[in-house]
Scaffold this motif. Structure first.
Motif, short mmCIF file in Angstrom:
data_model
loop_
_atom_site.label_atom_id
_atom_site.label_comp_id
_atom_site.label_asym_id
_atom_site.label_seq_id
_atom_site.Cartn_x
_atom_site.Cartn_y
_atom_site.Cartn_z
N LEU A 6 -57.52 19.44 -29.77
CA LEU A 6 -57.35 20.58 -28.87
C LEU A 6 -56.35 21.56 -29.47
CD1 LEU A 6 -57.95 21.91 -26.07
CD2 LEU A 6 -55.88 20.75 -25.28
N ARG A 12 -57.10 27.90 -31.64
CA ARG A 12 -56.33 27.41 -30.49
C ARG A 12 -54.86 27.21 -30.85
NH1 ARG A 12 -61.28 24.72 -29.37
NH2 ARG A 12 -60.54 22.77 -30.31
N THR A 47 -61.79 26.26 -23.17
CA THR A 47 -61.58 24.88 -23.62
C THR A 47 -60.18 24.41 -23.26
OG1 THR A 47 -63.15 25.14 -25.44
CG2 THR A 47 -61.52 23.38 -25.67
N ALA A 51 -59.01 21.50 -20.40
CA ALA A 51 -58.16 20.37 -20.80
C ALA A 51 -56.84 20.35 -20.04
CB ALA A 51 -57.89 20.42 -22.30
#
Length: 94
Positions: A6, A12, A47, A51
């Motif tokens: 992640l 990200r 995303t 999460a």
């Protein structure tokens, strides 16, 4: 050493780092500062939101919709853990 996918994904990681440093940012600010397309940024923020790493606040400013993003406590923790893992990796090189 396994990195959290992640956080480790390049785009990200940029978003995590920007929000960690600045506290919060609007969608246009992130898009401009990180030089990302709307679709790419939206996908990665989705995303991160799924999460539980980023919070989303939607409001109207002068009758214009504005979306602001900030790292959650979990998001900050994940970023700090990632930085610590990188530091450990660097320290182990010596």
């Amino acid at each position: 050493m396994d990195f959290d996918k992640l956080v480790h994904q390049q785009t990200r990681l940029q978003i995590f780092a920007y929000l960690y440093r600045h506290g919060e940012a609007t969608f246009p600010e992130l898009r401009e500062e990180l030089d990302l397309t709307e679709g790419n940024l939206s996908s990665h923020l989705g995303t991160m939101e799924d999460a539980g790493a980023v919070s989303v606040e939607k409001a109207f400013v002068d009758r214009t919709p504005q979306t602001t993003y900030a790292l959650t406590d979990l998001g900050e923790e994940k970023f700090e853990e990632h930085v610590a893992a990188l530091e450990t990796l660097i320290d182990d090189i010596d």
